[in-house]
Design an enzyme around this catalytic site. Structure first.
Site, PDB file in Angstrom:
ATOM      1  N   GLY A 178      22.753  20.548   7.137  1.00 28.66           N
ATOM      2  CA  GLY A 178      22.791  20.739   5.699  1.00 28.66           C
ATOM      3  C   GLY A 178      22.691  19.464   4.884  1.00 28.66           C
ATOM      4  O   GLY A 178      21.963  19.410   3.898  1.00 28.66           O
ATOM      5  N   GLU A 197      24.590  25.539  17.831  1.00 31.43           N
ATOM      6  CA  GLU A 197      23.668  26.618  17.446  1.00 31.43           C
ATOM      7  C   GLU A 197      22.365  26.515  18.231  1.00 31.43           C
ATOM      8  O   GLU A 197      21.810  27.529  18.670  1.00 31.43           O
ATOM      9  CB  GLU A 197      23.377  26.563  15.949  1.00 31.43           C
ATOM     10  CG  GLU A 197      24.546  26.929  15.077  1.00 31.43           C
ATOM     11  CD  GLU A 197      24.335  26.612  13.602  1.00 31.43           C
ATOM     12  OE1 GLU A 197      23.176  26.313  13.196  1.00 31.43           O
ATOM     13  OE2 GLU A 197      25.314  26.673  12.841  1.00 31.43           O
TER      14      GLU A 197
END
Length: 171
Positions: free
Chosen positions: A44, A110
């Protein structure tokens, strides 16, 4: 033009999985709620403002229901469980690699989950050459040897997939 390439790559992979996106009835209406068909993996701090947000917007405009943490998580939802569910429920993963990607524990975990599912992946190398992508030294030092090997193996596998390159300075 670049973002259309991303959408075309995702569309092609979803069609191969015999799924078709549901186009919204009106361009300003969101598509009907359904499980996320695309999971966007990104760091992010590096990419949310530009690359990840644009991929998310273009995929929604194209009729898909992508998962992007900042857009898809609801207040009160447990982060790890929602992400795990989105990864396992998606049809395609979009991997947005950035210079500091390998420093993020969440990104690396992830990535390993996405690799373990065996689902089609679309890598985007944002401001980084694939050969420069590595697990961050801090992550290696603070993790077990087994975990660091899983992350490194997943990165090696991801780098072997033909991807798209994006320079955020030139667009």
């Amino acid at each position: 033009m670049f973002w259309q390439k991303v959408c075309l790559a995702v569309t092609s992979m979803i069609r191969k999985a015999s799924l078709q996106p549901q186009l919204p009835q009106h361009r300003f209406m969101p598509p009907p709620m359904k499980p996320h068909d695309v999971f966007i993996n990104h760091r992010g701090v590096d990419t949310k403002a530009r690359a990840a947000g644009l991929v998310y917007d273009y995929l929604r405009w194209g009729g898909f229901h992508p998962f992007l943490d900042a857009e898809s998580l609801k207040p009160g939802e447990r982060h790890p469980e929602a992400i795990h569910e989105a990864i396992h429920g998606c049809e395609v993963g979009v991997l947005i690699f950035s210079p500091n990607y390998g420093e993020s524990l969440s990104c690396l975990d992830e990535l390993v989950q996405l690799m373990e599912t065996g689902k089609p992946l679309v890598p985007i190398f944002c401001d980084i050459e694939p050969s420069k992508l590595r697990v961050g030294e801090r992550r290696v030092q603070r993790s077990s040897t087994e975990q660091a090997k899983k992350w490194a193996d997943a990165l090696v596998e991801a780098k072997s997939i033909t991807g798209l390159r994006f320079n955020s300075h030139t667009g």
